[in-house]
Design a protein around this motif. Sequence first.
Motif, short mmCIF file in Angstrom:
data_model
loop_
_atom_site.label_atom_id
_atom_site.label_comp_id
_atom_site.label_asym_id
_atom_site.label_seq_id
_atom_site.Cartn_x
_atom_site.Cartn_y
_atom_site.Cartn_z
N GLY A 197 -4.86 0.29 -3.29
CA GLY A 197 -4.59 0.88 -1.98
C GLY A 197 -5.81 0.85 -1.09
O GLY A 197 -5.73 0.50 0.09
N VAL A 249 2.09 1.84 -3.46
CA VAL A 249 1.00 2.35 -4.30
C VAL A 249 0.90 3.87 -4.17
O VAL A 249 0.80 4.60 -5.16
CB VAL A 249 -0.33 1.67 -3.91
CG1 VAL A 249 -1.52 2.44 -4.46
CG2 VAL A 249 -0.35 0.23 -4.41
N VAL A 250 0.94 4.35 -2.93
CA VAL A 250 0.84 5.79 -2.70
C VAL A 250 2.09 6.50 -3.20
O VAL A 250 2.02 7.58 -3.80
CB VAL A 250 0.61 6.07 -1.20
CG1 VAL A 250 0.59 7.57 -0.93
CG2 VAL A 250 -0.69 5.44 -0.73
N ARG A 287 0.83 -1.21 0.00
CA ARG A 287 0.00 0.00 0.00
C ARG A 287 0.87 1.26 0.00
O ARG A 287 0.56 2.24 -0.68
CB ARG A 287 -0.93 0.00 1.21
CG ARG A 287 -1.95 1.12 1.19
CD ARG A 287 -2.84 1.09 2.41
NE ARG A 287 -2.14 1.53 3.61
CZ ARG A 287 -2.72 1.70 4.80
NH1 ARG A 287 -4.01 1.43 4.94
NH2 ARG A 287 -2.03 2.10 5.84
#
Length: 277
Positions: free
Chosen positions: A149, A139-140, A136
Motif C-alpha cells: 500500500g 490492501v487496506v 491499494r
Amino acid sequence: MTECTSLQFVSPFAFEAMQKVDVVRLASLSDPELRLLLPCLVRMALCAPADQSQSWAQDKKLILRLLSGVEAVNSIVALLSVDFHALEQDASKEQQLRGLIKNGERQDEESLGGRRRTDALRFLCKMNPSQALKVRGMVVEECHLPGLGVALTLDHTKNEACEDGVSDLVCFVSGLLLGTNAKVRTWFGTFIRNGQQRKRETSSSVLWQMRRQLLLELMGILPTVRSTRIVEEADVEMEPNVSVYSGLKEEHVVKASALLRLYCALMGIAGLKYSII
C-alpha cells in the motif's frame, strides 16, 4: 384511459399492448405508463428482429420516435450496450487479485516471500497504473500487505504534478492512522513499529522510502537562510542584500499543517522514532 402520475406497476392495457407488440396502442400510452416499459422498448429497438417485414420496419420507426422524447433512454441504451462477457472477465480478474492479496502476509516486510509478493504486485501496477489505487484499496480493506500500500502510494506520489498541495502519501498515511477504523490503525501501526525493530533499515525497505519521501517534502517547504550570521537591526540598513529568516510561505501553510499532523500521528500512534536517513 385514466392518467396516473405515480404508477408502480404496468397497467393491463400496457401489458397487452406489449404482449401483442401493438405499436399503435403503445403510442397512446401516457408518459408514466410508457416509462415503465422503457427497458423492453429499448431492447426491441436495439436487437435485430426475427421479423424482417416492411410493416415491422415501420413499427420500429414509430417505437424509435416514442423513445426519442425520453431522456432516460440514453442511460438504458448504455446499460444494454455493456459487453457482459468482458465484464465477467474483469470481475474474474478482480476476484483472483483479491484472493492474491487476501492470501498475502499481514506484514509483508517481515519475510522474503512477503517482500517478493509486494514487488511482484508493485511491478504489475507499474505496468497498468490505472489499477494501482484499486489494488491499494483492496490492501487496506483486507489489512494485508501494508508495504505494498505504501509502495503504490510512493509511486503515485512521484507521478503527481502538484508541488504546493498536500501529497497523496501524506493523505494516505494520515487517513490510515487518523481514520475511524481501529483495525486499520492497529495494522498500520504494527507495520511502522516492526519496521523499526529490524537491525538495519536499508534503502530497499518501503518504510525507509516512506520516511525519505516525507523528509524531502518537509525540506521542500522549510524556509531557507542564506546567511548564518546574526544580523542586527543597524546592520540590515547597511547591508540590505543580506538574507534573513523570512518565515513559512503562505502557499505552504496547508502542506506544513498536514505534515505536522502526520508526524504527530506517526510518533504518537505508530511509535515512529527519530532517525537519520
